[in-house]
Design a protein around this motif. Structure first.
Motif, short mmCIF file in Angstrom:
data_model
loop_
_atom_site.label_atom_id
_atom_site.label_comp_id
_atom_site.label_asym_id
_atom_site.label_seq_id
_atom_site.Cartn_x
_atom_site.Cartn_y
_atom_site.Cartn_z
N GLN A 45 0.84 -1.20 0.00
CA GLN A 45 0.00 0.00 0.00
C GLN A 45 0.88 1.24 0.00
O GLN A 45 1.71 1.43 0.89
CB GLN A 45 -0.91 0.04 1.23
CG GLN A 45 -1.79 1.28 1.27
CD GLN A 45 -2.72 1.31 2.47
OE1 GLN A 45 -2.72 0.41 3.29
NE2 GLN A 45 -3.52 2.36 2.57
N SER A 59 -5.11 1.86 5.87
CA SER A 59 -6.44 2.15 5.33
C SER A 59 -6.74 1.21 4.17
O SER A 59 -5.94 0.32 3.84
CB SER A 59 -6.51 3.60 4.84
OG SER A 59 -5.75 3.77 3.66
N ASP A 60 -7.89 1.42 3.54
CA ASP A 60 -8.31 0.62 2.38
C ASP A 60 -8.32 1.46 1.10
O ASP A 60 -9.07 1.17 0.18
CB ASP A 60 -9.71 0.05 2.62
CG ASP A 60 -9.73 -0.99 3.72
OD1 ASP A 60 -8.82 -1.83 3.75
OD2 ASP A 60 -10.65 -0.96 4.56
N TYR A 61 -7.49 2.48 1.03
CA TYR A 61 -7.64 3.50 0.00
C TYR A 61 -6.69 3.36 -1.19
O TYR A 61 -6.86 4.06 -2.17
CB TYR A 61 -7.47 4.89 0.61
CG TYR A 61 -8.56 5.24 1.59
CD1 TYR A 61 -9.65 6.01 1.20
CD2 TYR A 61 -8.53 4.77 2.89
CE1 TYR A 61 -10.66 6.31 2.08
CE2 TYR A 61 -9.53 5.06 3.78
CZ TYR A 61 -10.60 5.84 3.38
OH TYR A 61 -11.60 6.13 4.27
N VAL A 82 -8.04 3.10 -4.71
CA VAL A 82 -9.19 2.23 -4.47
C VAL A 82 -10.36 3.15 -4.13
O VAL A 82 -10.44 3.68 -3.02
CB VAL A 82 -8.92 1.23 -3.33
CG1 VAL A 82 -10.11 0.29 -3.16
CG2 VAL A 82 -7.65 0.43 -3.58
N SER A 84 -14.22 4.55 -3.38
CA SER A 84 -15.02 4.21 -2.20
C SER A 84 -15.84 2.93 -2.36
O SER A 84 -16.00 2.18 -1.39
CB SER A 84 -15.93 5.37 -1.84
OG SER A 84 -16.77 5.72 -2.91
N ARG A 87 -13.67 -0.47 -1.51
CA ARG A 87 -12.76 -0.60 -0.37
C ARG A 87 -13.05 -1.82 0.50
O ARG A 87 -12.13 -2.43 1.04
CB ARG A 87 -12.78 0.69 0.45
CG ARG A 87 -12.15 1.85 -0.31
CD ARG A 87 -12.36 3.19 0.35
NE ARG A 87 -11.93 4.25 -0.55
CZ ARG A 87 -12.31 5.51 -0.45
NH1 ARG A 87 -13.13 5.88 0.52
NH2 ARG A 87 -11.90 6.41 -1.31
N GLY A 91 -9.65 -3.29 -0.40
CA GLY A 91 -8.72 -2.55 0.43
C GLY A 91 -7.84 -3.49 1.23
O GLY A 91 -8.28 -4.53 1.71
N HIS A 376 -11.10 10.43 2.49
CA HIS A 376 -9.77 10.05 1.99
C HIS A 376 -8.73 10.34 3.07
O HIS A 376 -7.98 11.31 2.99
CB HIS A 376 -9.41 10.86 0.72
CG HIS A 376 -10.06 10.34 -0.52
ND1 HIS A 376 -9.51 9.30 -1.26
CD2 HIS A 376 -11.20 10.69 -1.14
CE1 HIS A 376 -10.31 9.06 -2.30
NE2 HIS A 376 -11.33 9.87 -2.24
#
Length: 385
Positions: A45, A59-61, A82, A84, A87, A91, A376
């Motif tokens: 990531q 995070s899952d972004y 990624v 919304s 995610r 994510g 974000h």
């Protein structure tokens, strides 16, 4: 009348013009704004231009893709946003098992974290030509096609709101976000009372609000100025920039929260920092002569509210240019600190369901704008990290 409803548990958007997925190396060399499907291995990531983490995902972004699952050089990685809608399934924080998997991702070839990237993503799938599941109902007849891998496509979403900011970083990102979120409905100070009764409603008791620092659930009607009432706490202290309760920063519910009258007075206009003595009537909070430390459950909330204010109020509209700094005791200067502590709290306490709902309610029912750092979280490090 016959109606047709398509329920897609997973949809795939193919590469443009039906082309096969391109390699990561090819995508890095074609940062031209075109739409493409890129095939690569998830290798971590990205958290900054030259930083990719492989564990402890914050995070899952975002994802980093490479042509080899063992790649460690960021110069051979493509940074993937990624969006919304994806995610929960794609994510890394929620799905650390994705690390090392080969995937196909469709999006726009363009910079992300000031690095070759793929933004505004519209489809994710495991590599190998998975067939999408699609259920179509027409009257009483239903047909289903199976799938062999989880894939998802949902166009648009909240990232449409941020389209002008996607792919930017640093000061350029801050400027772009300001241009987006400055478009808002301004409330009067009296209207803030009613807004807070909605934005901070206790999920377990719709007759109550949850107080920010003390965490107490209290009747919505117990608002005012008497002891044990709740009132309107300015998280960005209104003396920091001397805006008072003026329509605009003084009434912006992205940083106004319900709080016990005496706790509000105890916090006063102090900056935020760690340490001090236990704060009266606010378990888990600490204070000293120039700073306030909120309880753990809202440390990130506080940070993101201050991030919002520092981007929203940039010196236009007759208001001071609000900025973060790494100090306490800022007094009436238009600064709030301590930025290094706020960034740490932001990472330690990511947005939860209450905060996300609050952000959505403010957008939908009151101001028409959003807090970008709830949507974000990775943007905080890009601007201030």
């Amino acid at each position: 009348m016959v109606t047709a409803v398509a329920v897609a548990a997973a949809l795939v958007v193919p590469a443009a013009s039906g082309a096969a997925p391109v390699t990561v190396a090819s995508a890095i060399g074609q940062q031209n704004g075109a739409t493409a499907t890129v095939r690569g291995y998830v290798v971590g990531q990205p958290t900054a231009t030259n930083t990719v983490v492989r564990s402890g995902f914050p995070s899952d972004y975002a994802l980093a893709l490479a042509d080899s699952p063992t790649q460690t050089g960021t110069g051979q990685m493509l940074y993937v946003q990624v969006t919304s809608s994806f995610r929960a399934q794609w994510g890394l924080r929620a799905n650390p098992g994705l690390l090392g998997r080969q995937v196909d991702v469709t999006g726009v070839l363009g910079a992300y974290f000031s690095h070759p990237g793929l933004t505004s993503t519209t489809a994710f799938a495991f590599a190998g030509g998975a067939v999408p599941t699609t259920t179509t109902t027409t009257g009483p007849t239903t047909t289903t096609r199976p799938t062999t891998a989880p894939t998802t496509t949902v166009p648009g979403g909240v990232d449409d709101y941020y389209r002008a900011a996607l792919g930017k970083s640093g000061a350029t990102l801050k400027t772009a976000l300001h241009g987006i979120i400055r478009n808002q409905t301004r409330l009067s100070y009296d209207q803030v009372w009613e807004a807070l009764k909605v934005t901070d409603e206790d999920p377990a008791n719709p007759n109550n609000v949850v107080l920010l620092y003390s965490g107490r659930s209290q009747s919505k009607s117990a608002n005012g100025g008497n002891a044990d009432d709740w009132n309107r706490e300015h998280v960005w202290a209104k003396s920091h920039g001397d805006f008072g309760t003026a329509t605009g920063p003084g009434t912006d519910v992205h940083h106004l929260r319900p709080e016990d009258v005496s706790v509000n007075a105890n916090r006063g206009n102090k900056d935020f920092d760690s340490g001090g003595s236990a704060a009266a009537e606010a378990p888990g909070n600490y204070t000293d002569g120039d700073s306030w430390e909120p309880r753990n459950a809202v440390k990130g909330d506080v940070a993101r509210m201050l991030f919002y204010m520092a981007v929203r109020y940039e010196g236009g509209d007759g208001f001071a240019n609000l900025e973060l700094n790494d100090r306490v005791a800022n007094g009436t200067a238009p600064y709030h600190g301590r930025s290094s502590v706020l960034l740490r709290w932001h990472a330690q306490d990511p947005p939860d369901a209450f905060e996300k709902r609050r952000n959505q309610v403010i957008h939908d029912r009151f101001q028409g704008n959003r807090n970008p750092f709830v949507d974000h979280p990775e943007w905080a490090a890009s601007i201030w990290g």
